[in-house]
Design a protein around this motif. Structure first.
Motif, PDB file in Angstrom:
ATOM      1  N   SER A 170      48.428  64.167  33.193  1.00 46.66           N
ATOM      2  CA  SER A 170      49.727  63.566  33.519  1.00 46.66           C
ATOM      3  C   SER A 170      49.842  62.123  33.032  1.00 46.66           C
ATOM      4  CB  SER A 170      49.948  63.603  35.034  1.00 46.66           C
ATOM      5  OG  SER A 170      48.955  62.812  35.682  1.00 46.66           O
ATOM      6  N   GLY A 171      48.732  61.552  32.541  1.00 48.78           N
ATOM      7  CA  GLY A 171      48.746  60.166  32.089  1.00 48.78           C
ATOM      8  C   GLY A 171      48.228  59.196  33.133  1.00 48.78           C
ATOM      9  N   TRP A 172      47.701  59.749  34.221  1.00 55.53           N
ATOM     10  CA  TRP A 172      47.144  58.918  35.284  1.00 55.53           C
ATOM     11  C   TRP A 172      45.698  58.560  34.919  1.00 55.53           C
ATOM     12  CZ3 TRP A 172      43.646  60.673  39.418  1.00 55.53           C
ATOM     13  CH2 TRP A 172      43.412  59.691  40.382  1.00 55.53           C
ATOM     14  N   VAL A 173      45.360  57.278  35.031  1.00 54.92           N
ATOM     15  CA  VAL A 173      44.020  56.785  34.739  1.00 54.92           C
ATOM     16  C   VAL A 173      43.479  56.107  35.985  1.00 54.92           C
ATOM     17  CG1 VAL A 173      42.665  55.192  33.323  1.00 54.92           C
ATOM     18  CG2 VAL A 173      44.600  56.406  32.310  1.00 54.92           C
ATOM     19  N   GLU A 174      42.278  56.461  36.364  1.00 56.38           N
ATOM     20  CA  GLU A 174      41.617  55.817  37.499  1.00 56.38           C
ATOM     21  C   GLU A 174      40.331  55.184  36.977  1.00 56.38           C
ATOM     22  OE1 GLU A 174      41.131  56.881  42.085  1.00 56.38           O
ATOM     23  OE2 GLU A 174      40.065  58.266  40.763  1.00 56.38           O
ATOM     24  N   ILE A 175      40.164  53.910  37.296  1.00 56.45           N
ATOM     25  CA  ILE A 175      39.019  53.143  36.803  1.00 56.45           C
ATOM     26  C   ILE A 175      38.215  52.634  37.991  1.00 56.45           C
ATOM     27  CG2 ILE A 175      38.319  51.058  35.563  1.00 56.45           C
ATOM     28  CD1 ILE A 175      40.863  51.443  33.864  1.00 56.45           C
ATOM     29  N   ASP A 176      36.913  52.897  37.958  1.00 61.91           N
ATOM     30  CA  ASP A 176      36.001  52.328  38.949  1.00 61.91           C
ATOM     31  C   ASP A 176      35.440  51.048  38.352  1.00 61.91           C
ATOM     32  OD1 ASP A 176      36.464  54.476  40.593  1.00 61.91           O
ATOM     33  OD2 ASP A 176      34.528  55.443  40.222  1.00 61.91           O
ATOM     34  N   LEU A 177      35.713  49.947  39.019  1.00 66.64           N
ATOM     35  CA  LEU A 177      35.301  48.615  38.583  1.00 66.64           C
ATOM     36  C   LEU A 177      34.431  47.996  39.657  1.00 66.64           C
ATOM     37  CD1 LEU A 177      35.813  45.931  36.830  1.00 66.64           C
ATOM     38  CD2 LEU A 177      37.668  45.502  38.446  1.00 66.64           C
ATOM     39  N   THR A 178      33.384  47.323  39.237  1.00 68.81           N
ATOM     40  CA  THR A 178      32.601  46.531  40.174  1.00 68.81           C
ATOM     41  C   THR A 178      32.612  45.098  39.674  1.00 68.81           C
ATOM     42  OG1 THR A 178      30.578  46.509  41.499  1.00 68.81           O
ATOM     43  CG2 THR A 178      30.307  46.737  39.103  1.00 68.81           C
ATOM     44  N   LEU A 179      32.054  44.220  40.447  1.00 71.39           N
ATOM     45  CA  LEU A 179      31.925  42.818  40.060  1.00 71.39           C
ATOM     46  C   LEU A 179      30.471  42.414  40.233  1.00 71.39           C
ATOM     47  CD1 LEU A 179      35.163  41.580  41.836  1.00 71.39           C
ATOM     48  CD2 LEU A 179      34.850  41.986  39.396  1.00 71.39           C
ATOM     49  N   THR A 180      30.095  41.309  39.632  1.00 67.65           N
ATOM     50  CA  THR A 180      28.689  40.905  39.691  1.00 67.65           C
ATOM     51  C   THR A 180      28.267  40.516  41.104  1.00 67.65           C
ATOM     52  OG1 THR A 180      29.292  38.675  39.003  1.00 67.65           O
ATOM     53  CG2 THR A 180      28.559  40.208  37.278  1.00 67.65           C
ATOM     54  N   THR A 181      29.223  40.045  41.907  1.00 60.94           N
ATOM     55  CA  THR A 181      28.909  39.698  43.294  1.00 60.94           C
ATOM     56  C   THR A 181      30.087  40.055  44.203  1.00 60.94           C
ATOM     57  OG1 THR A 181      29.815  37.458  43.069  1.00 60.94           O
ATOM     58  CG2 THR A 181      27.451  37.724  42.684  1.00 60.94           C
ATOM     59  N   MET A 182      29.777  40.442  45.428  1.00 59.07           N
ATOM     60  CA  MET A 182      30.833  40.666  46.408  1.00 59.07           C
ATOM     61  C   MET A 182      31.509  39.327  46.677  1.00 59.07           C
ATOM     62  SD  MET A 182      29.411  43.202  49.308  1.00 59.07           S
ATOM     63  CE  MET A 182      30.303  44.707  49.449  1.00 59.07           C
ATOM     64  N   GLY A 183      32.793  39.360  46.900  1.00 59.66           N
ATOM     65  CA  GLY A 183      33.521  38.127  47.169  1.00 59.66           C
ATOM     66  C   GLY A 183      33.831  37.336  45.915  1.00 59.66           C
ATOM     67  N   CYS A 184      33.620  37.930  44.757  1.00 58.53           N
ATOM     68  CA  CYS A 184      33.930  37.250  43.498  1.00 58.53           C
ATOM     69  C   CYS A 184      35.418  36.909  43.483  1.00 58.53           C
ATOM     70  CB  CYS A 184      33.585  38.149  42.321  1.00 58.53           C
ATOM     71  SG  CYS A 184      34.080  37.470  40.730  1.00 58.53           S
ATOM     72  N   PRO A 185      35.763  35.650  43.231  1.00 57.82           N
ATOM     73  CA  PRO A 185      37.163  35.248  43.264  1.00 57.82           C
ATOM     74  C   PRO A 185      37.989  35.772  42.084  1.00 57.82           C
ATOM     75  CG  PRO A 185      35.784  33.423  42.546  1.00 57.82           C
ATOM     76  CD  PRO A 185      34.861  34.544  42.946  1.00 57.82           C
ATOM     77  N   LEU A 186      37.342  36.438  41.131  1.00 56.45           N
ATOM     78  CA  LEU A 186      38.043  36.901  39.936  1.00 56.45           C
ATOM     79  C   LEU A 186      38.551  38.337  40.044  1.00 56.45           C
ATOM     80  CD1 LEU A 186      35.581  35.390  37.341  1.00 56.45           C
ATOM     81  CD2 LEU A 186      37.762  34.453  38.093  1.00 56.45           C
ATOM     82  N   ALA A 187      38.366  38.982  41.188  1.00 54.87           N
ATOM     83  CA  ALA A 187      38.749  40.392  41.335  1.00 54.87           C
ATOM     84  C   ALA A 187      40.213  40.623  40.977  1.00 54.87           C
ATOM     85  CB  ALA A 187      38.459  40.873  42.754  1.00 54.87           C
ATOM     86  N   ASP A 188      41.116  39.837  41.531  1.00 58.76           N
ATOM     87  CA  ASP A 188      42.545  40.033  41.262  1.00 58.76           C
ATOM     88  C   ASP A 188      42.886  39.745  39.808  1.00 58.76           C
ATOM     89  OD1 ASP A 188      43.026  40.818  43.870  1.00 58.76           O
ATOM     90  OD2 ASP A 188      43.674  38.830  44.525  1.00 58.76           O
ATOM     91  N   LEU A 189      42.311  38.706  39.253  1.00 56.92           N
ATOM     92  CA  LEU A 189      42.570  38.349  37.855  1.00 56.92           C
ATOM     93  C   LEU A 189      42.133  39.473  36.919  1.00 56.92           C
ATOM     94  CD1 LEU A 189      43.291  36.229  35.635  1.00 56.92           C
ATOM     95  CD2 LEU A 189      40.886  35.555  35.734  1.00 56.92           C
ATOM     96  N   ILE A 190      40.937  39.977  37.109  1.00 60.35           N
ATOM     97  CA  ILE A 190      40.413  41.039  36.252  1.00 60.35           C
ATOM     98  C   ILE A 190      41.235  42.316  36.425  1.00 60.35           C
ATOM     99  CG2 ILE A 190      38.432  42.552  35.845  1.00 60.35           C
ATOM    100  CD1 ILE A 190      36.652  40.051  36.344  1.00 60.35           C
ATOM    101  N   THR A 191      41.566  42.660  37.652  1.00 58.78           N
ATOM    102  CA  THR A 191      42.382  43.851  37.909  1.00 58.78           C
ATOM    103  C   THR A 191      43.742  43.730  37.235  1.00 58.78           C
ATOM    104  OG1 THR A 191      41.235  44.240  40.004  1.00 58.78           O
ATOM    105  CG2 THR A 191      43.365  45.300  39.725  1.00 58.78           C
ATOM    106  N   ASP A 192      44.382  42.587  37.362  1.00 65.24           N
ATOM    107  CA  ASP A 192      45.686  42.373  36.709  1.00 65.24           C
ATOM    108  C   ASP A 192      45.565  42.504  35.197  1.00 65.24           C
ATOM    109  OD1 ASP A 192      46.840  41.937  39.183  1.00 65.24           O
ATOM    110  OD2 ASP A 192      46.937  39.745  38.965  1.00 65.24           O
ATOM    111  N   GLN A 193      44.483  42.004  34.630  1.00 67.48           N
ATOM    112  CA  GLN A 193      44.286  42.094  33.183  1.00 67.48           C
ATOM    113  C   GLN A 193      44.077  43.548  32.743  1.00 67.48           C
ATOM    114  OE1 GLN A 193      41.106  39.294  32.479  1.00 67.48           O
ATOM    115  NE2 GLN A 193      42.547  37.629  32.131  1.00 67.48           N
TER     116      GLN A 193
END
Length: 103
Positions: free
Chosen positions: A40-63
């Motif tokens: 259907s064109g739906w994409v699901e991505i599992d993303l992790t970060l180098t550390t919990m509480g990384c302040p870049l989560a929203d920035l990376i997700t938006d990108q």
């Protein structure tokens, strides 16, 4: 479009997203755990970060959303932030290891 080809295009687009702290893309850092595609064109991505509480989560997700909206086959994107298994330097690509000076 063939699923394997679309997944390859998605991964290429994700390589455009640079972690601002490390200066290396999220694919070579090993932050992308999985990419799942539906016809259907739906994409699901599992993303992790180098550390919990990384302040870049929203920035990376938006990108991620921004990079993938340019692919006509992609109709919807969901990014899931996952913490298991925990990220380690073992997930770094050879390129990332060289760039970061890690053996």
């Amino acid at each position: 479009m063939e699923t394997a080809n679309l997944k390859e295009q998605i991964m290429e687009r994700l390589e455009n997203i640079i972690d601002p702290e490390l200066g290396i893309d999220i694919v070579n850092l090993g932050l992308i755990y999985d990419v799942r595609l539906e016809k259907s064109g739906w994409v699901e991505i599992d993303l992790t970060l180098t550390t919990m509480g990384c302040p870049l989560a929203d920035l990376i997700t938006d990108q991620i959303y921004e990079e993938l909206k340019g692919l006509s086959e992609v109709k919807k994107v969901d990014v899931k932030l996952v913490w298991s298994p925990a990220w380690t330097t073992e997930r770094l690509s050879r390129y990332a290891r060289i760039a970061l000076g890690i053996r």
